[in-house]
Design a protein around this motif. Sequence first.
Motif, short mmCIF file in Angstrom:
data_model
loop_
_atom_site.label_atom_id
_atom_site.label_comp_id
_atom_site.label_asym_id
_atom_site.label_seq_id
_atom_site.Cartn_x
_atom_site.Cartn_y
_atom_site.Cartn_z
N SER A 172 0.76 -1.39 -0.14
CA SER A 172 -0.11 0.01 -0.08
C SER A 172 0.79 1.32 -0.06
CB SER A 172 -0.88 0.19 1.08
OG SER A 172 -0.21 0.01 2.49
N VAL A 173 2.09 1.13 0.34
CA VAL A 173 3.06 2.32 0.39
C VAL A 173 4.30 1.72 -0.42
CG1 VAL A 173 2.36 3.65 2.18
CG2 VAL A 173 4.04 2.08 2.57
N GLN A 174 5.23 2.32 -1.09
CA GLN A 174 6.34 1.96 -1.88
C GLN A 174 7.48 1.86 -1.01
OE1 GLN A 174 5.91 0.11 -4.71
NE2 GLN A 174 3.54 0.47 -4.03
N ARG A 175 7.76 2.87 -0.12
CA ARG A 175 8.64 3.36 0.85
C ARG A 175 8.51 3.63 2.24
NH1 ARG A 175 11.62 8.63 -1.48
NH2 ARG A 175 9.25 9.13 -1.78
N LEU A 176 9.39 3.38 3.01
CA LEU A 176 9.19 3.38 4.51
C LEU A 176 10.43 4.47 4.76
CD1 LEU A 176 9.01 0.69 7.10
CD2 LEU A 176 9.81 2.84 7.63
N ILE A 177 10.12 5.65 5.44
CA ILE A 177 11.05 6.69 5.68
C ILE A 177 11.03 7.05 7.21
CG2 ILE A 177 12.00 8.79 5.36
CD1 ILE A 177 10.80 8.81 2.41
N LEU A 178 12.01 6.78 7.99
CA LEU A 178 12.18 6.81 9.20
C LEU A 178 13.13 7.99 9.53
CD1 LEU A 178 12.34 3.35 10.49
CD2 LEU A 178 10.35 4.54 9.93
N SER A 179 12.66 9.11 10.39
CA SER A 179 13.61 10.43 10.66
C SER A 179 13.78 10.79 11.83
CB SER A 179 13.30 11.51 9.63
OG SER A 179 14.07 12.57 9.75
N ARG A 180 14.72 11.30 12.38
CA ARG A 180 14.73 11.80 13.92
C ARG A 180 15.86 12.94 13.75
NH1 ARG A 180 16.90 8.61 19.13
NH2 ARG A 180 14.97 8.17 20.09
N PRO A 181 15.53 13.95 14.84
CA PRO A 181 16.53 15.03 14.90
C PRO A 181 17.91 14.22 15.45
CG PRO A 181 14.50 15.70 15.70
CD PRO A 181 14.59 14.11 15.55
N ARG A 240 12.87 17.60 -0.52
CA ARG A 240 12.23 16.56 -1.15
C ARG A 240 10.70 16.49 -1.12
NH1 ARG A 240 15.06 11.39 1.80
NH2 ARG A 240 13.78 10.48 0.32
N THR A 241 10.12 15.62 -1.75
CA THR A 241 8.65 15.35 -1.90
C THR A 241 8.50 14.08 -1.71
OG1 THR A 241 7.90 17.26 -3.29
CG2 THR A 241 6.25 15.33 -3.17
N LEU A 242 7.84 13.63 -0.44
CA LEU A 242 7.82 11.89 -0.13
C LEU A 242 6.54 11.50 -0.52
CD1 LEU A 242 9.46 12.64 3.42
CD2 LEU A 242 10.56 12.16 1.29
N ALA A 243 6.38 11.10 -1.84
CA ALA A 243 5.22 10.30 -2.28
C ALA A 243 5.28 8.99 -2.05
CB ALA A 243 5.13 10.77 -3.66
N ASP A 244 3.97 8.32 -2.00
CA ASP A 244 3.84 6.76 -1.90
C ASP A 244 4.77 6.38 -0.93
OD1 ASP A 244 2.17 6.26 -4.17
OD2 ASP A 244 4.07 7.05 -5.39
N ALA A 245 4.84 6.95 0.23
CA ALA A 245 5.61 6.53 1.50
C ALA A 245 4.96 6.63 2.87
CB ALA A 245 6.79 7.62 1.53
N PHE A 246 5.48 5.92 3.72
CA PHE A 246 4.77 5.90 5.09
C PHE A 246 6.17 6.58 5.86
CE2 PHE A 246 1.98 4.08 8.32
CZ PHE A 246 2.45 4.55 9.23
N VAL A 247 6.13 7.95 6.41
CA VAL A 247 6.92 8.58 6.76
C VAL A 247 6.99 8.90 8.34
CG1 VAL A 247 8.21 10.78 6.65
CG2 VAL A 247 6.85 9.91 4.59
N ILE A 248 7.90 8.58 9.14
CA ILE A 248 7.96 8.57 10.70
C ILE A 248 8.74 9.58 11.08
CG2 ILE A 248 7.99 7.62 12.83
CD1 ILE A 248 7.18 4.97 11.41
N LEU A 249 8.37 10.62 11.98
CA LEU A 249 9.31 11.51 12.64
C LEU A 249 9.34 11.19 14.23
CD1 LEU A 249 11.39 13.69 12.78
CD2 LEU A 249 9.40 15.49 12.85
N ASP A 250 10.67 10.55 14.57
CA ASP A 250 10.51 10.30 15.90
C ASP A 250 11.21 11.52 16.77
OD1 ASP A 250 10.23 8.73 18.17
OD2 ASP A 250 12.28 7.89 17.93
N GLU A 251 10.98 11.72 17.84
CA GLU A 251 11.61 12.39 18.86
C GLU A 251 11.44 14.03 18.27
OE1 GLU A 251 13.14 12.33 21.94
OE2 GLU A 251 12.91 10.04 21.83
#
Length: 335
Positions: A172-181, A240-251
């Motif tokens: 259902s999404v093509q990418r998983l993007i995990l980010s954190r400061p 960037r433009t994060l299309a077709d992605a599940f994006v998580i920002l932690d902290e």
Amino acid sequence: MSRKPVPAQSGDRARVELLFDKPQLLVRLFGQYDQNLVALENRLGVYITARGNKIGLEGTAEQVAKARDVLHDLYARIQRGEDVDTGLVDASIAMADEPVLEGIIRADAGGGGAPPIMIRTRKKTIVPRTPAQAHYMRELANNDMIFALGPAGTGKTYVAVAQAVQQLITGSVQRLILSRPAVEAGERLGFLPGDMKEKVDPYLRPLYDALYDCLPAEQVERRIASGEIEVAPIAFMRGRTLADAFVILDEAQNTTPAQMKMFLTRFGQNSRMVICGDPKQVDIPGGVAASGLGDAVRRLEGLESISMCRFTVGDVVRHPIVGRVVEAYEGNDEA
């Protein structure tokens, strides 16, 4: 097994005997040295005896009814292959106070009830341990942007990563993007050894840990190499433009308002974005007043397709001492 009775609270006394059809599962139900039953006795004030495949419960009618429901719930979880520990016992006791939610979670897949609330990944099936987690899982499945707010140990990031992995493996999404400061805590990035990846990886380790808990290691490595999974500091999101992605920002509490605006405006078509953080635990200069998380919540709460999920110390699902530590530092105020 028989122990000294636990004094029951006021109310009519009741006794119930439960019969389980798979005695071989009771060792896991009881726990090592009967620790799960001890936890039940201490939390609910019931007296428990066990002989063979029978468990006796004694206490007030309310205590016995709740203990019976919790034992049936734990037994069903074991039959589904889940691990049961004292943390799950505590969570099941808390869930027993939510009769509607219990009905949803326990509904048979082939019956007429509502479908169970769960997230399936390659390595495990995650089910809610608190009512707040159940609400969170619903919002993760139904909304485009979710803010998960609350103290450490409530499963904000872990559940989000599990949902992201589920959506990735189902396509259902093509990418998983995990980010954190990459916020320093006494050491400067420039003074750490290695190249840029080696410098920032320690800050991202909790995200890697959650990934490896949901996917086999070889799949994580392969998907990272192919670009399906990306773990990167928030600074790498700019432009960037994060299309077709599940994006998580932690902290997220350690972002500035400018960083938060930059991150939120990366949202693309067919994407889902989860922002996790504890508004009270800010490590950047200026403290809470300078946090981009609190600023975003004030600006965006109430907007369509944006959900705010709040957790409290009562939702902590790590070792019970974590909840006591959080309560000692922050009290019971909601985030």
